[in-house]
Design a protein around this motif. Structure first.
Motif, PDB file in Angstrom:
ATOM      1  N   SER A 181       0.827  -1.214   0.000  1.00 31.30           N
ATOM      2  CA  SER A 181       0.000   0.000   0.000  1.00 31.30           C
ATOM      3  C   SER A 181       0.858   1.259   0.000  1.00 31.30           C
ATOM      4  O   SER A 181       0.521   2.256  -0.655  1.00 31.30           O
ATOM      5  N   ILE A 182       1.972   1.232   0.735  1.00 33.68           N
ATOM      6  CA  ILE A 182       2.870   2.391   0.767  1.00 33.68           C
ATOM      7  C   ILE A 182       3.499   2.612  -0.612  1.00 33.68           C
ATOM      8  O   ILE A 182       3.503   3.738  -1.127  1.00 33.68           O
ATOM      9  N   ILE A 183       4.009   1.542  -1.202  1.00 31.51           N
ATOM     10  CA  ILE A 183       4.607   1.650  -2.535  1.00 31.51           C
ATOM     11  C   ILE A 183       3.576   2.130  -3.540  1.00 31.51           C
ATOM     12  O   ILE A 183       3.851   3.008  -4.370  1.00 31.51           O
ATOM     13  N   GLY A 184       2.371   1.576  -3.454  1.00 30.10           N
ATOM     14  CA  GLY A 184       1.319   1.972  -4.385  1.00 30.10           C
ATOM     15  C   GLY A 184       0.967   3.441  -4.252  1.00 30.10           C
ATOM     16  O   GLY A 184       0.741   4.133  -5.256  1.00 30.10           O
ATOM     17  N   ALA A 185       0.911   3.947  -3.013  1.00 32.48           N
ATOM     18  CA  ALA A 185       0.575   5.353  -2.795  1.00 32.48           C
ATOM     19  C   ALA A 185       1.642   6.276  -3.370  1.00 32.48           C
ATOM     20  O   ALA A 185       1.335   7.319  -3.964  1.00 32.48           O
ATOM     21  N   VAL A 186       2.918   5.913  -3.208  1.00 35.04           N
ATOM     22  CA  VAL A 186       4.006   6.737  -3.746  1.00 35.04           C
ATOM     23  C   VAL A 186       3.990   6.713  -5.276  1.00 35.04           C
ATOM     24  O   VAL A 186       4.114   7.760  -5.928  1.00 35.04           O
ATOM     25  N   GLN A 187       3.842   5.535  -5.861  1.00 30.64           N
ATOM     26  CA  GLN A 187       3.801   5.428  -7.317  1.00 30.64           C
ATOM     27  C   GLN A 187       2.618   6.204  -7.892  1.00 30.64           C
ATOM     28  O   GLN A 187       2.736   6.868  -8.934  1.00 30.64           O
ATOM     29  N   GLU A 188       1.490   6.125  -7.215  1.00 29.72           N
ATOM     30  CA  GLU A 188       0.304   6.854  -7.677  1.00 29.72           C
ATOM     31  C   GLU A 188       0.532   8.361  -7.620  1.00 29.72           C
ATOM     32  O   GLU A 188       0.119   9.107  -8.518  1.00 29.72           O
ATOM     33  N   ALA A 189       1.213   8.833  -6.572  1.00 32.82           N
ATOM     34  CA  ALA A 189       1.507  10.265  -6.451  1.00 32.82           C
ATOM     35  C   ALA A 189       2.460  10.729  -7.550  1.00 32.82           C
ATOM     36  O   ALA A 189       2.314  11.838  -8.098  1.00 32.82           O
ATOM     37  N   ILE A 190       3.437   9.892  -7.892  1.00 34.47           N
ATOM     38  CA  ILE A 190       4.361  10.229  -8.987  1.00 34.47           C
ATOM     39  C   ILE A 190       3.607  10.334 -10.300  1.00 34.47           C
ATOM     40  O   ILE A 190       3.789  11.292 -11.075  1.00 34.47           O
ATOM     41  N   THR A 191       2.748   9.359 -10.564  1.00 34.87           N
ATOM     42  CA  THR A 191       1.968   9.370 -11.808  1.00 34.87           C
ATOM     43  C   THR A 191       1.066  10.590 -11.877  1.00 34.87           C
ATOM     44  O   THR A 191       0.951  11.241 -12.930  1.00 34.87           O
ATOM     45  N   GLU A 192       0.427  10.927 -10.762  1.00 35.17           N
ATOM     46  CA  GLU A 192      -0.467  12.090 -10.731  1.00 35.17           C
ATOM     47  C   GLU A 192       0.305  13.381 -10.945  1.00 35.17           C
ATOM     48  O   GLU A 192      -0.164  14.303 -11.637  1.00 35.17           O
ATOM     49  N   THR A 193       1.519  13.465 -10.416  1.00 33.00           N
ATOM     50  CA  THR A 193       2.347  14.665 -10.605  1.00 33.00           C
ATOM     51  C   THR A 193       2.743  14.829 -12.069  1.00 33.00           C
ATOM     52  O   THR A 193       2.696  15.942 -12.622  1.00 33.00           O
TER      53      THR A 193
END
Length: 389
Positions: free
Chosen positions: A156-168
């Motif tokens: 979940s932590i990795i997914g949240a960081v990856q999702e934030a990168i994609t959104e940025t």
């Protein structure tokens, strides 16, 4: 085959049920309880994972004079429902919080994160890079140092960081190369089975010790054996403690079998003291048998024992962190997790086996189990005395 006789048997069964008001109530309450608990547990996502952010990034000034900070943009896009974010400047202090079990991960942005990311933008001006090649450009990197003893939380932590990168990237309309690397503080290279087995071990012992004691006591009540025991010089406390010792021993034997299978068949990770894990499970068995004695005072016959199973299995199954973390349970329901004894045994066994923790760090869980054991044993003795009177 006579239909009339079949219907006569059916009528007798319904008449017996009609005369047992508690059975009727449990028949209606148990399915609703099961649907309620399952629905709430499965409807939730992992939330409130406590992580620490250490941002060393200094930002970057572009050739046109604009100051940018990709780290700030990524942090603003992190899901604040999934992650409970704490900001710190001292990386070593943040790591110590992970080591003490007060957070799950440290997310670290290095000093030149934005500069390295900006130089790697695919559509960046070629004139700025005429003295460099794409391969020679430094790579932007986010380091996550985490506790990987619970696979679901790690993902979940990795997914949240990856999702934030994609959104940025989507917000900026550009793509920049970012590498997310992990450095496990605990349970390096652990698989799902490694975090699953400690929970299963505690759950199985809790279930079997509770049900076996419940069945044994109800059986002895029905057969009159318990009345004969009560007629001897044996005190109620001696009877209860005798059962506690017996099922504590059985709990250790069960744990030994489970661990042996887990090691030989599944090759699970064990970093801590196996005997300490045995002790925790044995303590849970004592708690469970005391609970079984309490529940036995509410059952008049063995058939009624089955009616207690949903109220024994479901809370332990869904609320104790055996199959998914407590962070996946709705917020308002989480306090009830700490009213379920297996919660403390699961957490302690997982910490011993995957983190290598000793008594100095799991003592709160041991104290909680001891309190449960003392309380249940005292009430169990009281229930026997009340039944005798």
């Amino acid at each position: 085959m006579n239909l009339r006789r079949i219907l006569a048997v059916t009528k007798r069964v319904f008449r017996d049920i009609k005369n047992d008001k508690r059975t009727i109530g449990l028949m209606l309450i148990a399915p609703i309880f099961a649907m309620f608990v399952f629905g709430l547990a499965f409807s939730g996502n992992v939330e409130d994972i406590h992580v620490i952010v250490v941002n060393h990034d200094q930002g970057f000034q572009t050739p046109n004079g604009e100051n940018v900070s990709f780290s700030d943009k990524i942090l603003s896009n992190l899901n604040n429902e999934t992650l409970d974010i704490e900001y710190m400047d001292d990386e070593d202090k943040a790591i110590r919080k992970i080591e003490d079990g007060n957070a799950y991960a440290v997310i670290i942005f290095p000093e030149n994160f934005t500069r390295n990311a900006y130089l790697g933008v695919e559509k960046f001006s070629p004139s700025f890079m005429r003295n460099s090649t794409v391969d020679s450009l430094p790579q932007a990197q986010i380091m996550i140092k985490d506790d990987e003893s619970i696979t679901t939380i790690k993902n979940s932590i990795i997914g949240a960081v990856q999702e934030a990168i994609t959104e940025t990237m989507k917000d900026e309309g550009i793509k920049f190369p970012v590498k997310v690397t992990q450095d496990a503080i605990y349970a390096k290279d652990a698989d799902f089975i490694d975090s699953f087995v400690p929970g299963i071990m505690a759950f199985v012992v809790f279930l079997l010790a509770t049900l076996l004691t419940l069945l044994a006591f109800v059986g002895e009540r029905i057969s009159g054996t318990l009345d004969r025991l009560m007629a001897t010089p044996l005190q109620e406390s001696e009877i209860v403690l005798g059962y506690a010792l017996a099922f504590g021993t059985i709990g250790m034997i069960q744990a030994a079998f489970l661990l042996t299978v887990a090691v030989l068949v599944f090759n699970i990770m064990i970093l801590g003291n196996v005997f300490l894990a045995f002790f925790v499970v044995a303590l849970l068995a004592v708690v469970s048998q005391a609970l079984g004695i309490l529940l036995s005072s509410l059952a008049k016959r063995e058939g009624q024992v089955i009616q207690f199973i949903p109220f024994i299995i479901l809370p332990a199954f869904l609320l104790s962190g055996v199959f998914w973390p407590i962070e996946a349970i709705p917020r308002w329901l989480r306090p009830f997790s700490y009213m379920v004894p297996p919660t403390y045994a699961v957490d302690a066994c997982r910490a011993i086996m995957l983190k290598g923790w000793g008594v100095s760090k799991i003592w709160p869980n041991i104290i909680a189990l001891v309190i449960f054991a003392i309380f249940f044993l005292m009430v169990a003795v009281w229930s026997l005395k009340k039944g005798k009177d």
